[in-house]
Design a protein around this motif. Structure first.
Motif, PDB file in Angstrom:
ATOM      1  N   GLN A 292       9.019   7.936 -14.142  1.00 25.28           N
ATOM      2  CA  GLN A 292       8.718   7.554 -13.079  1.00 25.28           C
ATOM      3  C   GLN A 292       7.884   7.158 -12.096  1.00 25.28           C
ATOM      4  O   GLN A 292       6.726   6.679 -12.235  1.00 25.28           O
ATOM      5  N   LEU A 293       8.367   6.525 -10.915  1.00 22.43           N
ATOM      6  CA  LEU A 293       7.138   6.126 -10.173  1.00 22.43           C
ATOM      7  C   LEU A 293       7.493   7.006  -9.109  1.00 22.43           C
ATOM      8  O   LEU A 293       8.126   7.134  -8.308  1.00 22.43           O
ATOM      9  N   VAL A 294       5.761   7.435  -8.195  1.00 20.63           N
ATOM     10  CA  VAL A 294       6.569   8.411  -6.844  1.00 20.63           C
ATOM     11  C   VAL A 294       4.819   7.284  -5.797  1.00 20.63           C
ATOM     12  O   VAL A 294       4.196   7.687  -6.535  1.00 20.63           O
ATOM     13  N   GLU A 295       5.961   7.746  -5.119  1.00 19.92           N
ATOM     14  CA  GLU A 295       5.033   6.519  -3.889  1.00 19.92           C
ATOM     15  C   GLU A 295       4.613   7.846  -2.751  1.00 19.92           C
ATOM     16  O   GLU A 295       4.538   8.943  -2.673  1.00 19.92           O
ATOM     17  N   SER A 296       3.541   7.614  -2.250  1.00 22.60           N
ATOM     18  CA  SER A 296       2.945   7.661  -1.776  1.00 22.60           C
ATOM     19  C   SER A 296       2.469   7.538  -0.487  1.00 22.60           C
ATOM     20  O   SER A 296       2.100   6.260  -0.508  1.00 22.60           O
ATOM     21  N   GLY A 297       1.697   8.299   1.247  1.00 25.17           N
ATOM     22  CA  GLY A 297       1.143   7.548   1.381  1.00 25.17           C
ATOM     23  C   GLY A 297       1.236   7.217   2.689  1.00 25.17           C
ATOM     24  O   GLY A 297       1.251   6.504   3.937  1.00 25.17           O
ATOM     25  N   GLY A 298       2.548   6.901   3.327  1.00 22.57           N
ATOM     26  CA  GLY A 298       3.443   6.416   4.419  1.00 22.57           C
ATOM     27  C   GLY A 298       3.497   7.637   5.080  1.00 22.57           C
ATOM     28  O   GLY A 298       2.683   8.425   5.253  1.00 22.57           O
ATOM     29  N   GLY A 299       3.983   7.032   6.840  1.00 25.10           N
ATOM     30  CA  GLY A 299       3.634   7.874   7.691  1.00 25.10           C
ATOM     31  C   GLY A 299       3.827   6.527   8.434  1.00 25.10           C
ATOM     32  O   GLY A 299       4.175   6.315   8.840  1.00 25.10           O
ATOM     33  N   LEU A 300       3.575   7.712   9.590  1.00 22.76           N
ATOM     34  CA  LEU A 300       3.758   7.188  11.381  1.00 22.76           C
ATOM     35  C   LEU A 300       1.934   6.874  11.521  1.00 22.76           C
ATOM     36  O   LEU A 300       1.298   7.162  11.828  1.00 22.76           O
ATOM     37  N   VAL A 301       2.205   5.530  12.193  1.00 27.28           N
ATOM     38  CA  VAL A 301       0.667   4.889  12.729  1.00 27.28           C
ATOM     39  C   VAL A 301       0.901   4.079  14.084  1.00 27.28           C
ATOM     40  O   VAL A 301       1.934   3.586  13.839  1.00 27.28           O
ATOM     41  N   GLN A 302       0.130   3.966  14.781  1.00 29.98           N
ATOM     42  CA  GLN A 302       0.027   3.336  15.963  1.00 29.98           C
ATOM     43  C   GLN A 302      -0.672   1.639  15.254  1.00 29.98           C
ATOM     44  O   GLN A 302      -1.090   1.274  14.620  1.00 29.98           O
ATOM     45  N   ALA A 303      -0.179   0.319  16.246  1.00 27.84           N
ATOM     46  CA  ALA A 303      -0.517  -0.450  15.824  1.00 27.84           C
ATOM     47  C   ALA A 303      -1.786  -0.709  16.189  1.00 27.84           C
ATOM     48  O   ALA A 303      -2.267  -0.388  17.039  1.00 27.84           O
ATOM     49  N   GLY A 304      -2.576  -1.600  14.974  1.00 29.03           N
ATOM     50  CA  GLY A 304      -3.446  -2.235  14.755  1.00 29.03           C
ATOM     51  C   GLY A 304      -3.987  -1.237  13.974  1.00 29.03           C
ATOM     52  O   GLY A 304      -5.064  -1.294  13.412  1.00 29.03           O
ATOM     53  N   GLY A 305      -3.160  -0.127  13.543  1.00 24.84           N
ATOM     54  CA  GLY A 305      -3.971   1.144  12.179  1.00 24.84           C
ATOM     55  C   GLY A 305      -3.440   0.463  11.103  1.00 24.84           C
ATOM     56  O   GLY A 305      -3.470  -0.684  10.762  1.00 24.84           O
ATOM     57  N   SER A 306      -4.365   0.874   9.857  1.00 19.92           N
ATOM     58  CA  SER A 306      -4.270   1.196   8.531  1.00 19.92           C
ATOM     59  C   SER A 306      -3.242   2.237   7.880  1.00 19.92           C
ATOM     60  O   SER A 306      -3.321   3.276   8.723  1.00 19.92           O
ATOM     61  N   LEU A 307      -2.593   1.749   6.634  1.00 20.62           N
ATOM     62  CA  LEU A 307      -2.089   2.897   5.808  1.00 20.62           C
ATOM     63  C   LEU A 307      -2.875   2.314   4.371  1.00 20.62           C
ATOM     64  O   LEU A 307      -2.234   1.470   4.374  1.00 20.62           O
ATOM     65  N   ARG A 308      -2.481   3.249   3.198  1.00 21.00           N
ATOM     66  CA  ARG A 308      -3.000   2.875   2.463  1.00 21.00           C
ATOM     67  C   ARG A 308      -1.790   3.345   0.979  1.00 21.00           C
ATOM     68  O   ARG A 308      -1.426   5.019   1.153  1.00 21.00           O
ATOM     69  N   LEU A 309      -1.309   3.013   0.610  1.00 21.79           N
ATOM     70  CA  LEU A 309       0.076   3.837  -0.007  1.00 21.79           C
ATOM     71  C   LEU A 309      -0.682   3.287  -0.893  1.00 21.79           C
ATOM     72  O   LEU A 309      -0.563   2.332  -1.965  1.00 21.79           O
ATOM     73  N   SER A 310      -0.168   4.954  -2.216  1.00 17.34           N
ATOM     74  CA  SER A 310      -0.366   4.573  -3.214  1.00 17.34           C
ATOM     75  C   SER A 310       0.599   5.089  -4.200  1.00 17.34           C
ATOM     76  O   SER A 310       1.893   5.123  -3.965  1.00 17.34           O
ATOM     77  N   CYS A 311       1.358   4.441  -5.465  1.00 13.88           N
ATOM     78  CA  CYS A 311       2.179   4.606  -6.821  1.00 13.88           C
ATOM     79  C   CYS A 311       1.970   4.871  -7.725  1.00 13.88           C
ATOM     80  O   CYS A 311       0.840   3.831  -8.714  1.00 13.88           O
TER      81      CYS A 311
END
Length: 121
Positions: free
Chosen positions: A3-22
């Motif tokens: 099983q692969l489980v992703e996390s870290g998504g969401g709402l962010v303003q333009a110019g921002g950053s996010l880090r996804l994990s799986c």
């Protein structure tokens, strides 16, 4: 089955950053290449980035300056660091991995359920 489980998504303003994990869990002999794909509404799923078990990487040419893929083999986890996000990066991001099965030693693809990334302007 793995099983692969992703996390870290969401709402962010333009110019921002996010880090996804799986994170991968389950019975497996090894994990070969891991990758991130994305699918925006009304569009085909596209490759974002991939990384081999040895750490070699490949990126969609339009994203390589802003996105970085990495992995921690001790944790069976792949990451996607996304910087300078744009509204056009809005999509569901999927993790995938090529798994070498324990008993058959055959390769198969496993996919996560996806995580939504929304970039507001």
């Amino acid at each position: 089955q793995v099983q692969l489980v992703e996390s870290g998504g969401g709402l962010v303003q333009a110019g921002g950053s996010l880090r996804l994990s799986c994170a991968a869990s389950g019975s497996m002999f090894s994990i070969q290449t891991m990758a991130w794909y994305r699918q925006a509404p009304g569009k085909q799923r596209e490759l974002v980035a991939a990384i081999t078990s040895g750490g070699s990487t490949d990126y969609a040419s339009s994203l390589k300056d802003r996105f970085t893929i990495s992995r921690d083999n001790t944790k069976n986890t792949v990451y996607l660091q996304m910087n300078s996000l744009k509204p056009e990066d809005t999509a569901v991001y999927f993790c995938t991995a090529k798994i070498l099965a324990v008993i058959t030693r055959r390769l198969y693809d496993s996919w996560g359920q996806g995580t939504q990334v929304t970039v507001s302007s």
